[in-house]
Enzyme design. Structure first.
Site, PDB file in Angstrom:
ATOM      1  N   ARG A  51      86.576 -40.336 -68.783  1.00 57.34           N
ATOM      2  CA  ARG A  51      87.128 -41.116 -67.680  1.00 57.34           C
ATOM      3  C   ARG A  51      87.059 -42.615 -67.904  1.00 57.34           C
ATOM      4  O   ARG A  51      88.039 -43.319 -67.739  1.00 57.34           O
ATOM      5  CB  ARG A  51      86.342 -40.859 -66.388  1.00 57.34           C
ATOM      6  CG  ARG A  51      87.027 -40.078 -65.354  1.00 57.34           C
ATOM      7  CD  ARG A  51      85.960 -39.421 -64.549  1.00 57.34           C
ATOM      8  NE  ARG A  51      84.996 -38.832 -65.454  1.00 57.34           N
ATOM      9  CZ  ARG A  51      85.151 -37.649 -66.020  1.00 57.34           C
ATOM     10  NH1 ARG A  51      86.200 -36.929 -65.755  1.00 57.34           N
ATOM     11  NH2 ARG A  51      84.256 -37.165 -66.857  1.00 57.34           N
ATOM     12  N   THR A  52      85.881 -43.102 -68.231  1.00 56.72           N
ATOM     13  CA  THR A  52      85.727 -44.552 -68.247  1.00 56.72           C
ATOM     14  C   THR A  52      86.632 -45.166 -69.308  1.00 56.72           C
ATOM     15  O   THR A  52      87.370 -46.117 -69.040  1.00 56.72           O
ATOM     16  CB  THR A  52      84.251 -44.934 -68.486  1.00 56.72           C
ATOM     17  OG1 THR A  52      83.481 -44.292 -67.478  1.00 56.72           O
ATOM     18  CG2 THR A  52      84.037 -46.427 -68.404  1.00 56.72           C
ATOM     19  N   LYS A  80      77.414 -47.982 -90.334  1.00 55.74           N
ATOM     20  CA  LYS A  80      76.970 -48.654 -91.566  1.00 55.74           C
ATOM     21  C   LYS A  80      75.843 -49.639 -91.282  1.00 55.74           C
ATOM     22  O   LYS A  80      75.382 -50.343 -92.171  1.00 55.74           O
ATOM     23  CB  LYS A  80      78.140 -49.440 -92.182  1.00 55.74           C
ATOM     24  CG  LYS A  80      79.317 -48.583 -92.564  1.00 55.74           C
ATOM     25  CD  LYS A  80      80.423 -49.473 -93.126  1.00 55.74           C
ATOM     26  CE  LYS A  80      81.681 -48.689 -93.406  1.00 55.74           C
ATOM     27  NZ  LYS A  80      82.817 -49.580 -93.657  1.00 55.74           N
ATOM     28  N   ARG A 101      80.613 -49.484 -74.090  1.00 57.67           N
ATOM     29  CA  ARG A 101      79.590 -48.511 -73.667  1.00 57.67           C
ATOM     30  C   ARG A 101      78.619 -48.308 -74.815  1.00 57.67           C
ATOM     31  O   ARG A 101      79.029 -48.204 -75.976  1.00 57.67           O
ATOM     32  CB  ARG A 101      80.236 -47.180 -73.300  1.00 57.67           C
ATOM     33  CG  ARG A 101      79.203 -46.081 -73.132  1.00 57.67           C
ATOM     34  CD  ARG A 101      79.784 -44.832 -72.557  1.00 57.67           C
ATOM     35  NE  ARG A 101      80.146 -45.027 -71.158  1.00 57.67           N
ATOM     36  CZ  ARG A 101      80.452 -44.040 -70.326  1.00 57.67           C
ATOM     37  NH1 ARG A 101      80.460 -42.801 -70.751  1.00 57.67           N
ATOM     38  NH2 ARG A 101      80.754 -44.285 -69.078  1.00 57.67           N
ATOM     39  N   HIS A 129      76.091 -49.093 -64.614  1.00 58.75           N
ATOM     40  CA  HIS A 129      77.472 -48.679 -64.881  1.00 58.75           C
ATOM     41  C   HIS A 129      78.350 -49.368 -63.828  1.00 58.75           C
ATOM     42  O   HIS A 129      78.842 -48.731 -62.897  1.00 58.75           O
ATOM     43  CB  HIS A 129      77.574 -47.156 -64.792  1.00 58.75           C
ATOM     44  CG  HIS A 129      78.836 -46.578 -65.333  1.00 58.75           C
ATOM     45  ND1 HIS A 129      79.979 -47.325 -65.560  1.00 58.75           N
ATOM     46  CD2 HIS A 129      79.147 -45.304 -65.682  1.00 58.75           C
ATOM     47  CE1 HIS A 129      80.929 -46.518 -66.029  1.00 58.75           C
ATOM     48  NE2 HIS A 129      80.441 -45.294 -66.113  1.00 58.75           N
TER      49      HIS A 129
HETATM   50  C1  NCD Z   1      79.016 -41.209 -65.762  1.00 63.40           C
HETATM   51  C2  NCD Z   1      78.303 -41.946 -66.892  1.00 63.40           C
HETATM   52  O1  NCD Z   1      78.825 -42.021 -67.988  1.00 63.40           O
HETATM   53  O2  NCD Z   1      77.237 -42.455 -66.599  1.00 63.40           O
HETATM   54  N1  NCD Z   1      80.324 -40.850 -66.041  1.00 63.40           N
HETATM   55  C3  NCD Z   1      81.316 -41.744 -65.830  1.00 63.40           C
HETATM   56  O3  NCD Z   1      81.364 -42.794 -66.414  1.00 63.40           O
HETATM   57  N2  NCD Z   1      82.237 -41.439 -64.913  1.00 63.40           N
HETATM   58  C4  NCD Z   1      78.236 -40.084 -65.236  1.00 63.40           C
HETATM   59  C5  NCD Z   1      77.751 -39.034 -66.189  1.00 63.40           C
HETATM   60  O4  NCD Z   1      77.952 -39.100 -67.390  1.00 63.40           O
HETATM   61  O5  NCD Z   1      77.148 -38.083 -65.669  1.00 63.40           O
END
Ligand code: NCD
Length: 304
Positions: A51-52, A80, A101, A129
């Site tokens: 999703r993100t 590396k 991320r 997040h």
């Molecule tokens: C979440 C995350 O990555 O922290 N997912 C997301 O970004 N929608 C929640 C999860 O991974 O459970």
């Protein structure tokens, strides 16, 4: 230049402006279809995501921009031994804005200090997040009509869930928000949140184990996945993974207007039989995630 590491990087007034912009994008998508023509977003994902990452990419494409990036550390030069600081210096030459991320808490923050372009934290370990929180806040504001004056239950992995940590930080700034934390003892909210965020600010909260006992009191229920990848041993994960399963029976105890949110991915914690309940809004939440990321990109690129 503004980076986004935590939802608190915005004042509540700035958030209102961002959510108003997201609302306008929802109503008039055509108006925004070419604002980012010629701009590029880099997605640097050192940890899995569906999703993100895709919602950032969809957001930039909806604005007319282009995207580049990598979706796991193994396919980048991190394998590396390259540092995030070096990687971001290079990405600064390729793109106008970056979503990052990383499994290590603070890595996007380190990157931002060396970056010539805005860096957005797209999840750092169990820490924060912020764009999921913006998504959650926009969903609540759009569907409940307000931010504040509600009781929210957060259920599941409150120890490792970064979406939970970010959301609590963001919600304490609104008036009359009561929290009910529903988790097994092993997955309770971290001490620093209980002490430094909640107690210090006199925020009312309860910690309970059984969902059935508190669901009837809630205006919002935020379900979360048990974060397998952050456990130290598989045995503990297996013991705790199905601790909560929200099903029709439990939903029958809830208020007729209680909304169920979930950042997704869902594993077993919400039974698929709940998906058709009008109170289940976790898939609508995904759509709000695109609008709010579009608004965020426009704001950080100063195109709004
Ligand atoms: C979440 C995350 O990555 O922290 N997912 C997301 O970004 N929608 C929640 C999860 O991974 O459970």
């Amino acid at each position: 230049m503004k980076h986004v590491m935590s939802p608190l990087d915005f004042t509540t007034e700035e958030l209102d402006k961002l959510f108003d912009l997201a609302g306008d994008i929802e109503r008039h998508p055509d108006k925004y279809a070419h604002i980012c023509d010629g701009k590029k977003l880099a997605t640097c994902f050192y940890e899995p995501s569906t999703r993100t990452r895709l919602s950032f990419e969809a957001a930039m494409m909806n604005l007319g921009g282009k995207v580049l990036g990598f979706s796991d550390a193994a396919s980048s030069s991190a394998s590396k031994g390259e540092s995030v600081s070096d990687t971001i210096r290079m990405i600064s030459c390729y793109a106008d804005i970056c979503a990052m991320r990383h499994p290590k808490e603070g890595a996007p923050m380190v990157a931002s200090t060396k970056s010539r372009i805005p860096v957005i934290n797209a999840g750092d370990g169990g820490h924060q997040h912020p764009t999921q929180t913006l998504t959650d806040l926009l969903t609540i504001r759009s569907l409940k009509g307000r931010l504040g004056s509600f009781t929210i239950g957060l259920c599941g992995d409150l120890k490792f869930g970064r979406t939970v940590h970010s959301l609590i930080n963001a919600l304490i700034r609104y008036s009359n928000v009561k929290f009910v934390f529903i988790s097994p003892v092993e997955l309770k909210i971290p001490d620093y949140i209980r002490e430094d965020v909640l107690r210090k600010n006199n925020i009312p909260f309860q910690e309970v184990i059984r969902l059935e006992d508190s669901i009837a009191d809630l205006d919002l229920l935020y379900m979360t996945r048990v974060q397998r990848e952050r456990f130290f041993n598989e045995e503990d994960y297996v013991r705790l993974k199905d601790f909560y399963i929200l099903d029709k029976e439990k939903m029958s105890l809830a208020r007729p207007d209680m909304l169920v949110l979930h950042p997704l991915p869902r594993v077993n914690e919400i039974s698929v039989e709940v998906d058709d309940d009008p109170r289940a809004v976790y898939f609508k939440q995904v759509q709000y995630g695109v609008y709010v990321r579009m608004a965020l990109i426009l704001t950080l690129l100063e195109l709004a």
